[in-house]
Design a protein around this motif. Structure first.
Motif, short mmCIF file in Angstrom:
data_model
loop_
_atom_site.label_atom_id
_atom_site.label_comp_id
_atom_site.label_asym_id
_atom_site.label_seq_id
_atom_site.Cartn_x
_atom_site.Cartn_y
_atom_site.Cartn_z
N GLY A 36 0.80 -1.24 0.00
CA GLY A 36 0.00 0.00 0.00
C GLY A 36 0.82 1.27 0.00
N GLY A 38 2.57 2.46 -2.41
CA GLY A 38 2.50 3.14 -3.71
C GLY A 38 3.45 2.59 -4.76
N ARG A 200 2.76 14.53 -2.74
CA ARG A 200 2.95 14.59 -4.19
C ARG A 200 2.15 13.47 -4.85
N1 LIG Z 1 1.71 9.29 -4.14
C1 LIG Z 1 0.49 8.87 -3.78
N2 LIG Z 1 -0.39 9.72 -3.21
C2 LIG Z 1 -1.60 9.29 -2.85
N3 LIG Z 1 -2.05 8.03 -3.00
C3 LIG Z 1 -1.23 7.15 -3.57
C4 LIG Z 1 0.08 7.50 -3.98
N4 LIG Z 1 0.67 6.40 -4.49
C5 LIG Z 1 -0.24 5.41 -4.40
N5 LIG Z 1 -1.39 5.87 -3.87
C6 LIG Z 1 -2.60 5.05 -3.60
O1 LIG Z 1 -2.26 4.13 -2.60
C7 LIG Z 1 -2.90 2.88 -2.85
C8 LIG Z 1 -1.88 1.76 -2.82
O2 LIG Z 1 -0.99 1.94 -3.90
P1 LIG Z 1 -0.28 0.69 -4.60
O3 LIG Z 1 0.49 1.26 -5.73
O4 LIG Z 1 -1.26 -0.39 -4.90
O5 LIG Z 1 0.71 0.22 -3.44
P2 LIG Z 1 1.67 -1.04 -3.38
O6 LIG Z 1 1.92 -1.53 -4.78
O7 LIG Z 1 2.91 -0.54 -2.71
O8 LIG Z 1 0.93 -2.05 -2.55
C9 LIG Z 1 -3.62 3.00 -4.18
O9 LIG Z 1 -4.99 3.20 -3.92
C10 LIG Z 1 -3.00 4.24 -4.82
O10 LIG Z 1 -3.93 4.93 -5.61
#
Ligand SMILES: Nc1ncnc2c1ncn2[C@@H]1O[C@H](COP(=O)(O)OP(=O)(O)O)[C@@H](O)[C@H]1O
Ligand SMILES: Nc1ncnc2c1ncn2[C@@H]1O[C@H](COP(=O)(O)OS(=O)(=O)O)[C@@H](OP(=O)(O)O)[C@H]1O
Length: 220
Positions: A36, A38, A200
């Protein structure tokens, strides 16, 4: 050197031939961080931006790779014997994660040697596992392993909880969940350190990585 009967075979088309044709360096851009944080979103956006610039890339992502190359035992048991599934299927215990990262590291290394800018997005919580991949990639050429730590506080990751996994982990329904019942060992000297809670957008964070790749001469 381990002694066995397996001998490396050099190919006629070299890595350098492939890189010259693509006008870029094949590298591994290794995203790591909590579930989670990102990783997938930023890596996916970076992939999009690089492709828009005409770069040749590949994106390897945790959830997808665990559907095939690193499938869990239950999935393998659909096509293979129980013994096979138990031997080669991967879960989330420490040794299973070690093998997961070893397989992905090897695959990423092969893709980089095909000249691709290879993006990986795995929790990869153990420093030693990531450092082994770093060593293997850098043994071929220094500067080809670019570690990107997506440093998002656990509280933010947990509040996002897009797959409801933190909720399940808190309820004790998932064992070995990183950040809750399993450790996350933060990189000590990542090439790029993104603050996932700085407000960001993923696109802005992806652009920071893209500009670093450009500065490091991965592409012009
Ligand atoms: N820079 C960011 N700012 C706000 N929300 C983000 C950001 N990066 C990711 N998210 C949100 O966080 C959630 C988890 O992101 P994800 O890419 O699936 O994480 P991971 O792959 O590390 O598990 C998603 O709902 C995404 O839209
Ligand atoms: N126990 C446990 N711990 C952490 N993550 C878990 C677990 N169980 C399932 N998941 C989901 O699997 C994704 C992590 O797989 P990875 O291959 O990246 O993990 S690892 O690198 O081997 O640690 C991870 O994906 P991301 O949320 O995209 O990081 C989770 O969705």
């Amino acid at each position: 050197m381990v002694k066995n009967d397996i001998v490396w075979h050099d190919h006629t088309v070299t890595r350098s031939d492939r890189e010259q044709r693509l006008s870029q360096r094949g590298v591994v851009v290794w995203f790591t961080g909590l579930s989670g944080c990102g990783k997938s979103t930023i890596a996916n956006e970076l992939d999009r931006q690089l492709n828009q610039l005409g770069r040749a890339t590949m994106l390897l992502d945790g959830d997808n790779i665990r559907h095939g190359l690193c499938a869990p035992p239950e999935r393998l048991a659909e096509e293979h014997s129980q013994e096979f599934a138990a031997r080669f299927g991967l879960g989330f215990g420490e040794t299973d994660r070690e093998e997961n990262i070893r397989r992905i590291g090897s695959l990423a290394g092969l893709m980089a040697s095909a000249g691709l800018i290879t993006l990986t997005a795995f929790v990869s919580p153990y420093r030693q596992d990531r450092d082994r991949v770093r060593k293997m990639i850098q043994a071929n050429r220094a500067g080809d392993f670019i570690e990107v730590f997506v440093d998002t506080p656990l509280a933010i990751c947990e509040s996002r909880d897009p797959k409801g996994l933190y909720k399940k982990a808190r309820a004790g329904l998932i064992k070995n969940f990183t950040g809750i019942s399993d450790p996350y060992e933060a990189p000590l000297a990542p090439e790029i350190h993104l603050d996932g809670g700085d407000g960001r957008s993923p696109a802005q964070q992806a652009t920071e990585v893209l500009e670093t790749l450009r500065k490091q001469g991965v592409f012009k």
